[in-house]
Design a protein around this motif. Sequence first.
Motif, PDB file in Angstrom:
ATOM      1  N   GLY A  15      86.498  48.364 -12.905  1.00 21.23           N
ATOM      2  CA  GLY A  15      86.978  49.279 -11.873  1.00 21.23           C
ATOM      3  C   GLY A  15      87.796  48.550 -10.823  1.00 21.23           C
ATOM      4  O   GLY A  15      87.818  47.308 -10.767  1.00 21.23           O
ATOM      5  N   PHE A  16      88.451  49.314  -9.941  1.00 17.57           N
ATOM      6  CA  PHE A  16      89.345  48.702  -8.963  1.00 17.57           C
ATOM      7  C   PHE A  16      88.588  47.764  -8.032  1.00 17.57           C
ATOM      8  O   PHE A  16      89.032  46.668  -7.728  1.00 17.57           O
ATOM      9  CB  PHE A  16      90.083  49.780  -8.163  1.00 17.57           C
ATOM     10  N   GLY A  92      81.214  54.220  -8.758  1.00 16.73           N
ATOM     11  CA  GLY A  92      81.103  55.398  -7.902  1.00 16.73           C
ATOM     12  C   GLY A  92      82.026  56.490  -8.376  1.00 16.73           C
ATOM     13  O   GLY A  92      82.770  56.290  -9.344  1.00 16.73           O
ATOM     14  N   PRO A  93      82.014  57.648  -7.729  1.00 20.88           N
ATOM     15  CA  PRO A  93      81.126  58.009  -6.615  1.00 20.88           C
ATOM     16  C   PRO A  93      79.652  58.003  -7.037  1.00 20.88           C
ATOM     17  O   PRO A  93      79.300  58.480  -8.114  1.00 20.88           O
ATOM     18  CB  PRO A  93      81.572  59.424  -6.235  1.00 20.88           C
ATOM     19  N   TYR A  94      78.822  57.470  -6.183  1.00 19.25           N
ATOM     20  CA  TYR A  94      77.409  57.294  -6.518  1.00 19.25           C
ATOM     21  C   TYR A  94      76.667  58.621  -6.597  1.00 19.25           C
ATOM     22  O   TYR A  94      75.647  58.711  -7.285  1.00 19.25           O
ATOM     23  CB  TYR A  94      76.758  56.358  -5.502  1.00 19.25           C
ATOM     24  N   ARG A  95      77.169  59.639  -5.923  1.00 21.47           N
ATOM     25  CA  ARG A  95      76.565  60.976  -6.037  1.00 21.47           C
ATOM     26  C   ARG A  95      76.494  61.400  -7.496  1.00 21.47           C
ATOM     27  O   ARG A  95      75.537  62.050  -7.916  1.00 21.47           O
ATOM     28  CB  ARG A  95      77.388  61.976  -5.226  1.00 21.47           C
ATOM     29  N   PHE A  96      77.501  61.036  -8.281  1.00 20.92           N
ATOM     30  CA  PHE A  96      77.577  61.467  -9.674  1.00 20.92           C
ATOM     31  C   PHE A  96      77.039  60.423 -10.647  1.00 20.92           C
ATOM     32  O   PHE A  96      76.517  60.772 -11.705  1.00 20.92           O
ATOM     33  CB  PHE A  96      79.030  61.798 -10.037  1.00 20.92           C
ATOM     34  N   HIS A 112      68.648  46.053  -7.595  1.00 23.07           N
ATOM     35  CA  HIS A 112      69.869  46.853  -7.644  1.00 23.07           C
ATOM     36  C   HIS A 112      70.553  46.815  -6.293  1.00 23.07           C
ATOM     37  O   HIS A 112      69.942  47.131  -5.265  1.00 23.07           O
ATOM     38  CB  HIS A 112      69.510  48.303  -8.004  1.00 23.07           C
ATOM     39  N   LEU A 113      71.831  46.419  -6.282  1.00 27.14           N
ATOM     40  CA  LEU A 113      72.652  46.462  -5.078  1.00 27.14           C
ATOM     41  C   LEU A 113      73.864  47.343  -5.347  1.00 27.14           C
ATOM     42  O   LEU A 113      74.457  47.270  -6.435  1.00 27.14           O
ATOM     43  CB  LEU A 113      73.137  45.067  -4.671  1.00 27.14           C
ATOM     44  N   ASP A 114      74.224  48.193  -4.376  1.00 31.30           N
ATOM     45  CA  ASP A 114      75.423  49.008  -4.525  1.00 31.30           C
ATOM     46  C   ASP A 114      76.267  48.901  -3.268  1.00 31.30           C
ATOM     47  O   ASP A 114      75.864  48.292  -2.276  1.00 31.30           O
ATOM     48  CB  ASP A 114      75.070  50.476  -4.845  1.00 31.30           C
ATOM     49  N   ILE A 115      77.459  49.501  -3.334  1.00 36.36           N
ATOM     50  CA  ILE A 115      78.377  49.485  -2.194  1.00 36.36           C
ATOM     51  C   ILE A 115      78.671  50.913  -1.750  1.00 36.36           C
ATOM     52  O   ILE A 115      79.758  51.213  -1.255  1.00 36.36           O
ATOM     53  CB  ILE A 115      79.677  48.724  -2.535  1.00 36.36           C
ATOM     54  N   SER A 116      77.681  51.778  -1.885  1.00 34.96           N
ATOM     55  CA  SER A 116      77.851  53.179  -1.522  1.00 34.96           C
ATOM     56  C   SER A 116      78.000  53.349  -0.018  1.00 34.96           C
ATOM     57  O   SER A 116      77.329  52.684   0.764  1.00 34.96           O
ATOM     58  CB  SER A 116      76.640  53.994  -2.005  1.00 34.96           C
ATOM     59  N   GLU A 191      87.386  60.323  -2.408  1.00 39.06           N
ATOM     60  CA  GLU A 191      86.668  61.297  -3.236  1.00 39.06           C
ATOM     61  C   GLU A 191      85.203  61.397  -2.822  1.00 39.06           C
ATOM     62  O   GLU A 191      84.647  62.494  -2.682  1.00 39.06           O
ATOM     63  CB  GLU A 191      86.776  60.904  -4.706  1.00 39.06           C
ATOM     64  N   SER A 192      84.577  60.247  -2.612  1.00 38.23           N
ATOM     65  CA  SER A 192      83.178  60.235  -2.182  1.00 38.23           C
ATOM     66  C   SER A 192      83.008  60.950  -0.850  1.00 38.23           C
ATOM     67  O   SER A 192      82.061  61.719  -0.649  1.00 38.23           O
ATOM     68  CB  SER A 192      82.670  58.791  -2.060  1.00 38.23           C
TER      69      SER A 192
END
Length: 424
Positions: A15-16, A92-96, A112-116, A191-192
Motif C-alpha cells: 500500500g501507499f 485501511g480504512p480500518y472501519r472495513f 498488533h500495531l496500527d496507524i488508524s 476516505e476514513s
Amino acid sequence: MASKKYDLVIFGASGFTGQFVVDHVANLAEEEGLTWAVAGRTKPKLLKVLSEASVRTGKKLSEIPMIIADTESISSLERMARQTRVVLNCVGPYRFYGEPVVKACIDSGAHHLDISGEPQFLETMQFLYDKKAKENNVLVIGATGFDSVPAESGVMCLQEKFEGGRLTNVESFLSIQHGPKGGGINFATYESAAHSFSHAGELIKLRKFLSSEPMPKIPHRLPKRPYMFFSEEVKKWCLPFMGSDRSVVSRTVRDHLKSGVLKNNVEFNPYLSMSSKYAALKFRAFIYIFTFLCHYWLGRWLLLKFPQIFSLGYFKRGGPSQEQIDGTIFTKTFVGHGFDSQESASTRGKPNRRVIVRLTAPEPGYVATPICMVQCACVVLKEADSMRHKSGVLTPGAAFYGTSLLQRLNKHNVRLETLSDVKV
C-alpha cells in the motif's frame, strides 16, 4: 512469543503507506537486530515493493520473506500472525478491514500495531477485545502514526516537565509547511474521515459502555476559544483540529488516572493553525461542506468520487509525489498549564506555570507515520519487561509512558524541544 519466526511482519506492505514502512524497517533492521517479513494479498505486488524499496534504501531485500494474507481470509491472517511477534497493520480504512486482523493477532499471540485515526474503530476494538487481549497476553496499540503519536508525545513530555507539580491543561497547535511543489494527503485518510464523520453518532453509545465511570471534573478550564481565532502562542489563525487526537489523549488520561500516573483530569484541546486568515476561512468552508455531505449517502459518494473538487483541492487520489513529500514538514506546539508544586495546586486558585514545547517532524503521512509506528514496535520488542501494561487494547500514551519512545523518536527526526517555561 519466543518461538516466533519474525520480530515484525508488515501487513499491507504494498500500500501507499505500507511501502514507506518497509523503507524504514529496511533501514533499521540491521541496527536493531530485527527479523522481518512483508505480507499482503499478492506475491507480485510484494515483490515489486521489495524491489523498489531496495532501490530507495540501497539495501538488498530480495530475500526478505513474503506472506500471502488477506482480510477476507481469517485463516491466512492467523497463519501470518502465528509467525511473528508484532504485526504492523497498514491496511485501511480500518472501519472495513481492521477488526479481522486484530482478532487474528489476539487469537494467534501476536502484538498488533496500527496507524488508524478513526475513533470509532479504535474505541470499538477496546470495547470488544481488551479483555481477550489481556487473557492472551497480547498488546493491541492503535493510532501509532501521525494519529496520534505526536499528540501523545507532546502531552507525555509536558507530564515529565510538570513532575512534582500538576499539569491541568494542554492546547496543541498543528502547522503543516509545504515546499514550493505543494503537498497532498493520501486518499485513504480522506476516505476514513468521510466514513467516521458519517457514523459519528456511534461514539456516543459506545462511550457509555467504555466509560461507565465519569471522568473527574477538570479543576481549572481554560477560557473557551472561538471557532476561528488568532493564536498569540503560534502567531497564526486557528481552527479546531478534527482528527483523533482528542479521543486518543482522553483515553490515555483516563488510563493514567486509573493507574495513578495523573492525580487530576487534564483538559486537552487540539487546533489546526493556518498561515493567513484567508487560508483559515477556506479550510473552514471545506469543513462545512464536508460535514454536511457526510450525513447523506449521495453526499459521501460525491466526496469520494470527486475528492479534489469537494475538498477544495486539499485531497486527491494517489497521494503526493516524492518531491512534495520531501518538501513538507510539520510542527505541533503544545502549551501546558499547571502548578509548579503540589502545594501550589492545593492552595492557589489558578495555574501558576506555563510550559511550551514544540514537536518538529518530516511530512506527516508517509515519513513521520512510519517512523512513529516502527519505533513504537521497537519499544514493544525491546522493553516489554519495563512497560507499564503487558497486554490489552491501549493508546500510545498508555502503552509507552515511561519508556524510551520519546528518545527514540528524537533520534529519528521527530524532535521535541522546550520553547519556554515560566511562572504566571
